[in-house]
Design a protein around this motif. Structure first.
Motif, PDB file in Angstrom:
ATOM      1  N   ASN A  75      30.121  45.526  45.711  1.00 16.66           N
ATOM      2  CA  ASN A  75      30.343  45.547  46.880  1.00 16.66           C
ATOM      3  C   ASN A  75      29.360  46.521  47.622  1.00 16.66           C
ATOM      4  OD1 ASN A  75      32.426  43.642  46.845  1.00 16.66           O
ATOM      5  ND2 ASN A  75      33.865  45.591  46.544  1.00 16.66           N
ATOM      6  N   GLN A  76      28.278  46.665  46.922  1.00 11.58           N
ATOM      7  CA  GLN A  76      27.177  47.760  47.288  1.00 11.58           C
ATOM      8  C   GLN A  76      27.645  49.068  47.718  1.00 11.58           C
ATOM      9  OE1 GLN A  76      24.035  46.443  47.214  1.00 11.58           O
ATOM     10  NE2 GLN A  76      25.169  44.293  46.640  1.00 11.58           N
ATOM     11  N   HIS A  77      28.758  49.431  46.938  1.00  9.82           N
ATOM     12  CA  HIS A  77      29.129  50.983  47.015  1.00  9.82           C
ATOM     13  C   HIS A  77      28.544  51.703  45.886  1.00  9.82           C
ATOM     14  CE1 HIS A  77      32.794  49.003  49.510  1.00  9.82           C
ATOM     15  NE2 HIS A  77      31.975  49.265  50.101  1.00  9.82           N
ATOM     16  N   LEU A  78      27.383  52.240  45.859  1.00  9.73           N
ATOM     17  CA  LEU A  78      26.785  52.613  44.791  1.00  9.73           C
ATOM     18  C   LEU A  78      27.240  53.940  44.361  1.00  9.73           C
ATOM     19  CD1 LEU A  78      23.087  51.511  45.449  1.00  9.73           C
ATOM     20  CD2 LEU A  78      25.098  50.081  44.451  1.00  9.73           C
ATOM     21  N   ARG A  83      40.028  44.850  41.646  1.00 10.24           N
ATOM     22  CA  ARG A  83      40.062  46.106  41.827  1.00 10.24           C
ATOM     23  C   ARG A  83      41.245  46.792  41.809  1.00 10.24           C
ATOM     24  NH1 ARG A  83      41.410  48.765  46.109  1.00 10.24           N
ATOM     25  NH2 ARG A  83      40.919  47.045  47.325  1.00 10.24           N
ATOM     26  N   ARG A  84      42.440  46.111  42.465  1.00  9.99           N
ATOM     27  CA  ARG A  84      43.871  46.748  42.244  1.00  9.99           C
ATOM     28  C   ARG A  84      44.339  46.532  40.929  1.00  9.99           C
ATOM     29  NH1 ARG A  84      44.250  43.470  47.273  1.00  9.99           N
ATOM     30  NH2 ARG A  84      45.145  41.892  46.270  1.00  9.99           N
ATOM     31  N   ASP A  85      44.018  45.530  40.090  1.00  7.63           N
ATOM     32  CA  ASP A  85      44.449  45.573  38.719  1.00  7.63           C
ATOM     33  C   ASP A  85      44.008  46.718  37.877  1.00  7.63           C
ATOM     34  OD1 ASP A  85      46.279  43.516  38.782  1.00  7.63           O
ATOM     35  OD2 ASP A  85      44.921  41.844  37.947  1.00  7.63           O
ATOM     36  N   ALA A  86      42.683  46.577  38.091  1.00  6.89           N
ATOM     37  CA  ALA A  86      41.926  47.678  37.275  1.00  6.89           C
ATOM     38  C   ALA A  86      42.306  49.447  37.701  1.00  6.89           C
ATOM     39  CB  ALA A  86      40.321  47.887  37.689  1.00  6.89           C
ATOM     40  N   GLU A  87      42.624  49.479  38.865  1.00  7.01           N
ATOM     41  CA  GLU A  87      43.018  50.806  39.491  1.00  7.01           C
ATOM     42  C   GLU A  87      44.475  50.986  38.869  1.00  7.01           C
ATOM     43  OE1 GLU A  87      42.642  50.619  43.530  1.00  7.01           O
ATOM     44  OE2 GLU A  87      40.677  51.306  43.507  1.00  7.01           O
TER      45      GLU A  87
END
Length: 417
Positions: free
Chosen positions: A239-242, A212-216
């Motif tokens: 992570n279920q953060h839909l 996630r850090r790389d993608a951001e």
């Protein structure tokens, strides 16, 4: 140096494929590096050839320009002529290798590139492109050797280092690949593509926080990076953060409407959120996009088989493409060529006519329809198509050659000449 990403027809569609959409080709082809002819325009090269038809440099330039424009038959004609005039011309061999590569004829491409390197063994671009050809044909060990050699010859080239890391990933040497991507980012900290690639790799390794850090970071460097937004969505979904995943996928398709897998994931997330109508809509879009990609791939592999003389395999692919998209003019045209080569001229005429019903201005189709009609003795039917082909694009080698053969069959020798 100039970078181009055009393979034959719409092969670039293959590069958008991820795990959800199986592909019979490489998921992320290494793009060949183009070079040469930057200082000479097409019109200038043509003028030089008018004054001196044996001018090798102008002939190679025109072959290079045709390659870049995707006019592969024209490019091949110029390059073969250049090699007739000067068999030891390294750049002519290099460009002919690229021409074969764009056609996905890997064996011939590798052979020509090795000839170019035999003439100029210290050319880093030739080394890199040979590595790219090996990579795209699945010969990863040979690819790595060439990328390393290109880096040794010119250490500041980004592309060979990135390609080397991608090759290690393709070989499933994930830790080594991650280490190489990290080295790349230490040297090129503003390369969003490298952050996005390492993010995808870290997802494979199960390290979603680092991914996630790389993608951001990729998005901070390049806000319009659809691949990075897609990866952020995948991490949120995992992570279920839909809701957050939904936003990321929606941003990905805003940037790249044809992003097949973002559509697939959107359909899944909407279904999980109970929004059945929107889930159904996204699923329909996904199926439509996937059908187009499948059709493109069928045409690509069908043309490969056709060039290799594998007519039954080519026919099988083109039938699949036409079944998927009955209005695909390329598939219809190539199906006509299959019938033509099988000695089935009536079936070939039918396919060429169907292709023209979709695209009435396809010069090469008019040329081959005219040629086939002429072979059947249908003089009055053939001539308008031959004339139309020449009128649409007489500068195309394949068009001129097929039309010339058609006029020859009509015994119109002056027009054939």
């Amino acid at each position: 140096m100039r970078f181009i990403a055009r393979f034959i027809f719409a092969l670039i569609a293959v590069t958008t494929l991820f795990a959800e959409v199986p592909s019979s080709g490489q998921e992320q082809p290494v793009t060949l590096i183009q070079q040469g002819s930057e200082g000479v325009s097409e019109s200038e090269a043509l003028e030089i050839l008018k004054k001196n038809p044996a001018h090798v440099g102008a002939t190679v330039t025109l072959g290079t320009i045709a390659n870049r424009k995707g006019q592969l038959d024209v490019g091949r004609g110029y390059l073969l002529r250049a090699l007739e005039l000067s068999p030891g011309n390294a750049e002519a061999h290099h460009q002919l290798a690229l021409n074969h590569g764009y056609r996905r004829d890997w064996d011939k491409a590798v052979q020509e590139m090795r000839v170019a390197l035999g003439i100029e063994p210290n050319n880093p671009v030739y080394c890199f492109n040979l590595g790219a050809l090996y990579y795209n044909s699945g010969s990863y060990t040979n690819a790595l050797n060439q990328f390393r050699l290109a880096m040794q010859l010119q250490p500041n080239l980004f592309e060979p280092h990135f390609a080397m890391a991608s090759t290690l990933e393709a070989e499933k040497k994930l830790q080594e690949a991650e280490a190489e991507f990290t080295k790349i980012l230490e040297k090129y900290p503003n390369q969003a593509r490298a952050y996005s690639a390492r993010a995808a790799l870290r997802m494979q390794e199960g390290d979603s926080d680092k991914a996630r850090r790389d993608a951001e970071q990729a998005i901070r460097l390049e806000p319009a990076n659809a691949a990075a937004h897609y990866l952020v969505g995948r991490i949120h979904e995992q992570n279920q953060h839909l809701r957050e995943a939904l936003m990321a996928y929606q941003r990905a398709i805003e940037l790249e409407k044809g992003h097949v897998n973002a559509r697939y994931r959107l359909a899944s997330v909407y279904a999980r959120l109970g929004q059945k109508e929107e889930a159904s809509r996204q699923s329909e879009i996904f199926q439509s996009l996937k059908a187009k990609v499948d059709c493109i791939n069928a045409v690509i592999f069908g043309t490969n088989y056709l060039r290799q003389g594998e007519l039954p395999l080519a026919e099988e692919r083109f039938i699949a493409a036409i079944r998927s998209d009955p209005q695909n003019s390329e598939a219809l045209y190539y199906m006509g060529l299959v019938h033509q080569q099988k000695g089935e001229p009536i079936k070939a005429v039918d396919m060429f006519q169907k292709a023209l019903s979709v695209n009435a201005n396809a010069a090469i189709v008019h040329a081959n329809l005219g040629l086939t009609l002429a072979s059947l003795g249908r003089v009055e039917d053939a001539r308008p198509h031959l004339e139309r082909a020449v009128g649409l694009d007489n500068g195309d080698f394949a068009v001129a050659f097929s039309a010339g053969r058609g006029f020859l069959a009509l015994e119109d020798f002056s027009r054939a000449e």
